[in-house]
Write a protein that holds these residues in place. Structure first.
Motif, PDB file in Angstrom:
ATOM      1  N   SER A   1       0.851  -1.206   0.000  1.00 28.71           N
ATOM      2  CA  SER A   1       0.000   0.000   0.000  1.00 28.71           C
ATOM      3  C   SER A   1       0.878   1.244   0.000  1.00 28.71           C
ATOM      4  CB  SER A   1      -0.919   0.036   1.245  1.00 28.71           C
ATOM      5  OG  SER A   1      -0.173   0.385   2.402  1.00 28.71           O
TER       6      SER A   1
ATOM      7  N   THR B   1       0.553   3.602   2.213  1.00 31.11           N
ATOM      8  CA  THR B   1       0.876   3.836   3.625  1.00 31.11           C
ATOM      9  C   THR B   1       2.120   3.040   4.020  1.00 31.11           C
ATOM     10  OG1 THR B   1      -1.509   4.030   3.980  1.00 31.11           O
ATOM     11  CG2 THR B   1      -0.131   3.944   5.936  1.00 31.11           C
TER      12      THR B   1
ATOM     13  N   LEU C   1       5.279   4.630   2.605  1.00 29.96           N
ATOM     14  CA  LEU C   1       5.750   5.762   3.411  1.00 29.96           C
ATOM     15  C   LEU C   1       6.441   5.279   4.690  1.00 29.96           C
ATOM     16  CD1 LEU C   1       2.572   7.983   2.950  1.00 29.96           C
ATOM     17  CD2 LEU C   1       4.895   8.663   2.275  1.00 29.96           C
TER      18      LEU C   1
ATOM     19  N   THR D   1      -3.458  17.069   3.829  1.00 34.84           N
ATOM     20  CA  THR D   1      -3.170  15.858   3.070  1.00 34.84           C
ATOM     21  C   THR D   1      -4.099  14.766   3.555  1.00 34.84           C
ATOM     22  OG1 THR D   1      -1.465  14.193   2.528  1.00 34.84           O
ATOM     23  CG2 THR D   1      -1.316  15.223   4.680  1.00 34.84           C
ATOM     24  N   PHE D   2      -4.056  13.622   2.869  1.00 30.66           N
ATOM     25  CA  PHE D   2      -4.776  12.457   3.363  1.00 30.66           C
ATOM     26  C   PHE D   2      -4.079  11.977   4.634  1.00 30.66           C
ATOM     27  CE2 PHE D   2      -5.558   7.748   2.994  1.00 30.66           C
ATOM     28  CZ  PHE D   2      -6.859   7.827   3.441  1.00 30.66           C
TER      29      PHE D   2
ATOM     30  N   ALA E   1      -3.118   9.327   5.813  1.00 30.41           N
ATOM     31  CA  ALA E   1      -2.090   8.277   5.748  1.00 30.41           C
ATOM     32  C   ALA E   1      -0.676   8.843   5.801  1.00 30.41           C
ATOM     33  CB  ALA E   1      -2.265   7.434   4.488  1.00 30.41           C
TER      34      ALA E   1
ATOM     35  N   VAL F   1       4.081  16.471   0.149  1.00 29.79           N
ATOM     36  CA  VAL F   1       3.011  15.715  -0.511  1.00 29.79           C
ATOM     37  C   VAL F   1       2.705  16.415  -1.832  1.00 29.79           C
ATOM     38  CG1 VAL F   1       0.632  14.884  -0.313  1.00 29.79           C
ATOM     39  CG2 VAL F   1       2.057  15.109   1.743  1.00 29.79           C
TER      40      VAL F   1
ATOM     41  N   ASP G   1       5.774  12.103  -0.893  1.00 25.58           N
ATOM     42  CA  ASP G   1       4.494  11.397  -0.923  1.00 25.58           C
ATOM     43  C   ASP G   1       3.889  11.682  -2.304  1.00 25.58           C
ATOM     44  OD1 ASP G   1       1.906  10.489  -0.823  1.00 25.58           O
ATOM     45  OD2 ASP G   1       1.595  11.039   1.287  1.00 25.58           O
TER      46      ASP G   1
ATOM     47  N   CYS H   1       1.716   9.728  -3.753  1.00 27.60           N
ATOM     48  CA  CYS H   1       0.571   8.814  -3.845  1.00 27.60           C
ATOM     49  C   CYS H   1      -0.550   9.338  -4.738  1.00 27.60           C
ATOM     50  CB  CYS H   1       0.040   8.507  -2.452  1.00 27.60           C
ATOM     51  SG  CYS H   1       1.132   7.446  -1.499  1.00 27.60           S
ATOM     52  N   GLN H   2      -0.546  10.659  -5.019  1.00 29.06           N
ATOM     53  CA  GLN H   2      -1.572  11.212  -5.906  1.00 29.06           C
ATOM     54  C   GLN H   2      -0.945  11.748  -7.188  1.00 29.06           C
ATOM     55  OE1 GLN H   2      -4.040  14.089  -3.805  1.00 29.06           O
ATOM     56  NE2 GLN H   2      -4.594  12.611  -2.219  1.00 29.06           N
TER      57      GLN H   2
ATOM     58  N   SER I   1       0.992   5.085  -4.047  1.00 34.45           N
ATOM     59  CA  SER I   1      -0.152   4.218  -3.742  1.00 34.45           C
ATOM     60  C   SER I   1      -0.784   3.811  -5.066  1.00 34.45           C
ATOM     61  CB  SER I   1      -1.178   4.988  -2.910  1.00 34.45           C
ATOM     62  OG  SER I   1      -2.427   4.304  -2.925  1.00 34.45           O
TER      63      SER I   1
ATOM     64  N   TYR J   1      -3.878   2.376  -4.851  1.00 37.65           N
ATOM     65  CA  TYR J   1      -5.275   2.232  -4.435  1.00 37.65           C
ATOM     66  C   TYR J   1      -6.130   2.394  -5.710  1.00 37.65           C
ATOM     67  CZ  TYR J   1      -9.599   3.483  -1.954  1.00 37.65           C
ATOM     68  OH  TYR J   1     -10.884   3.544  -1.510  1.00 37.65           O
TER      69      TYR J   1
ATOM     70  N   LYS K   1      -6.620   5.761  -7.612  1.00 35.56           N
ATOM     71  CA  LYS K   1      -5.482   6.635  -7.936  1.00 35.56           C
ATOM     72  C   LYS K   1      -5.247   6.650  -9.453  1.00 35.56           C
ATOM     73  CE  LYS K   1      -4.901   7.568  -3.658  1.00 35.56           C
ATOM     74  NZ  LYS K   1      -3.927   7.392  -2.619  1.00 35.56           N
TER      75      LYS K   1
ATOM     76  N   ALA L   1      -2.245  -1.715  -3.111  1.00 31.35           N
ATOM     77  CA  ALA L   1      -0.885  -1.912  -3.610  1.00 31.35           C
ATOM     78  C   ALA L   1      -0.136  -0.585  -3.509  1.00 31.35           C
ATOM     79  CB  ALA L   1      -0.891  -2.390  -5.069  1.00 31.35           C
TER      80      ALA L   1
ATOM     81  N   TYR M   1      -9.410  17.829   1.905  1.00 33.20           N
ATOM     82  CA  TYR M   1     -10.020  16.987   2.925  1.00 33.20           C
ATOM     83  C   TYR M   1     -10.776  17.866   3.892  1.00 33.20           C
ATOM     84  CZ  TYR M   1      -7.260  13.516   0.656  1.00 33.20           C
ATOM     85  OH  TYR M   1      -6.751  12.710  -0.313  1.00 33.20           O
TER      86      TYR M   1
HETATM   87  C1  LIG Z   1      -3.791   7.365  -1.077  1.00 37.81           C
HETATM   88  C2  LIG Z   1      -2.783   8.149  -0.301  1.00 37.81           C
HETATM   89  C3  LIG Z   1      -1.948   7.558   0.663  1.00 37.81           C
HETATM   90  C4  LIG Z   1      -2.111   6.157   1.141  1.00 37.81           C
HETATM   91  O1  LIG Z   1      -2.117   5.162   0.201  1.00 37.81           O
HETATM   92  P1  LIG Z   1      -2.829   3.763   0.497  1.00 37.81           P
HETATM   93  O2  LIG Z   1      -2.429   2.927  -0.674  1.00 37.81           O
HETATM   94  O3  LIG Z   1      -4.298   3.996   0.569  1.00 37.81           O
HETATM   95  O4  LIG Z   1      -2.286   3.231   1.773  1.00 37.81           O
HETATM   96  C5  LIG Z   1      -0.971   8.351   1.252  1.00 37.81           C
HETATM   97  N1  LIG Z   1      -0.850   9.653   0.953  1.00 37.81           N
HETATM   98  C6  LIG Z   1      -1.652  10.256   0.061  1.00 37.81           C
HETATM   99  C7  LIG Z   1      -1.457  11.708  -0.227  1.00 37.81           C
HETATM  100  C8  LIG Z   1      -2.653   9.537  -0.572  1.00 37.81           C
HETATM  101  O5  LIG Z   1      -3.479  10.158  -1.431  1.00 37.81           O
END
Ligand SMILES: *Cc1c(COP(=O)(O)O)cnc(C)c1O
Length: 368
Positions: free
Chosen positions: A59, A61, A64, A85-86, A88, A131, A157, A159-160, A181, A183, A186, A194, A312
């Motif tokens: 994932s 998370t 990170l 941020t999210f 996570a 992020v 980060d 993830c986005q 991420s 997810y 995404k 994943a 958020y």
């Molecule tokens: C989605 C996300 C995460 C976490 O990813 P997961 O795969 O859901 O654990 C962390 N940081 C940001 C900014 C995200 O958008």
């Protein structure tokens, strides 16, 4: 009309045959754990991100958390990040045993305000964790400069931000480590959880390979107290199919974002693409002028069949989970104000221009 916030079904229809074949080949080979698809994905995603290494994990998370651990960041250490941020991002810092220290965001990019980082650095600071929110990269040059001066790690980060660019460099390739991420929703999404890390540092890559797999390099020889954070082979097979399309999908998001921008000019505050890079619009976030309008606009959109979101609604420092940090309301005025004024409109590559028109018209039709 009814417009979903994200519609993964449309995308599946486009790639169904390839996905089925890829999944079936894993089932035929039965190489479920760290199979050949994982290796292929790691190689190809590293290339996509312009890094030497990629290590798949379970994932974003975990990515990170493992990134922090691979840099020996934990108990007693501080990590600088943003409250916008999210959750996570902060949870991974806490899970590693360290303390998140927040820095206000820049009102144009919604990302870390690099002019406010220095005052938050203490003897305990070990890393800066910017992020790349909504798909737009943080201003990395000043971050790297501060980090070098204070001997800090930089963990992105991303993830986005799969495929986002900062001055010709891809997200995940500028800091010591990039965290992704996959997810499902995404920009590059698996069909389950994943994630991955990217890095140019071979030692870090090897360390995370161990940490994700019980701390072993060789079976039953455990060099570290690792965990099980492996990337699932079936998810890797899905990602190998989707990686071929990510650039096209990102371009589609950018085209739709421009269309929204045009339609919503003067109606709401539309996202600003910073001069230094390429935004990949994981989310398309607008801002209303008055906080009092936001929830009514959300209701109005709902009545028009438009699913919108808020990313958020509660800044991290005001979340109950972080009440132990005892950070008062008012500490991050930009983040707090924006959290009351933002709305994310439907955004996914398969959204049609007619649908964007309809959403924009629905926003315009809101009387305030
Ligand atoms: C989605 C996300 C995460 C976490 O990813 P997961 O795969 O859901 O654990 C962390 N940081 C940001 C900014 C995200 O958008």
């Amino acid at each position: 009309m009814k417009i979903n916030f994200v519609d993964l079904g449309r995308q599946y229809k486009d790639i169904r045959d390839e996905i089925k074949e890829a999944m079936d080949s894993v089932l035929e080979r039965c190489d479920f754990i760290l199979g050949s698809e994982v290796e292929k994905f790691e190689k190809d995603f590293a290339k996509f991100c312009q890094t030497k290494f990629c290590v798949g994990v379970d994932s974003g998370t975990s990515a990170l958390k493992l990134a922090l651990e691979s840099c020996h960041i934990g108990k007693g250490d501080e990590v600088i990040t943003v409250p916008n941020t999210f959750i996570a991002t902060a949870l991974a810092i806490s899970e590693a045993g360290a303390k998140p220290v927040f820095v206000e965001i820049d009102p144009d990019s919604y990302n870390i305000d690099t002019s406010k980082i220095k005052s938050k650095i203490t003897k305990k600071t070990k890393a800066i964790l910017p992020v790349h929110l909504y798909g737009q990269m943080a201003d990395m040059d000043p971050i790297i400069e501060i980090a070098e001066r204070h001997n800090l790690k930089v963990i992105e980060d991303a993830c986005q931000a799969h495929g986002a660019v900062y001055k010709s460099k891809k997200a995940g390739s500028i800091g010591h480590i990039g965290c992704f991420s996959f997810y499902p929703g995404k920009n590059l999404g698996a069909y389950g959880d994943a994630g991955a890390i990217t890095t140019d540092d071979e030692e870090i890559a090897e360390k995370i390979q161990m940490l994700r797999n019980y701390g072993q390099k060789q079976k039953y020889h455990h060099l570290e107290k690792g965990m099980n954070h492996r990337l699932d082979t079936i998810q890797a097979a899905v990602l190998n199919v989707k990686l071929k399309y990510i650039e096209r999908w990102n371009e589609s998001r950018r085209r739709l974002a421009l269309l929204y921008n045009e339609k919503l000019k003067g109606v709401a505050i539309t996202p600003k693409e910073m001069h230094y890079g390429k935004h990949v619009y994981h989310l398309y976030v607008i801002r209303v002028n008055e906080a009092s309008e936001r929830d009514r606009l959300l209701e109005h959109l709902k009545s028009k069949g438009v699913a919108a979101g808020i990313h958020y609604p509660i800044p991290i420092h005001l979340q109950k989970a972080y009440s132990d940090l005892a950070i008062k309301e008012g500490s991050f005025p930009v983040t707090e104000e924006f959290s009351k004024k933002i709305i994310s409109l439907p955004m996914f590559p398969e959204l049609t221009e007619e649908e964007v028109d309809y959403v924009a018209d629905s926003v315009k039709g809101f009387g305030g």
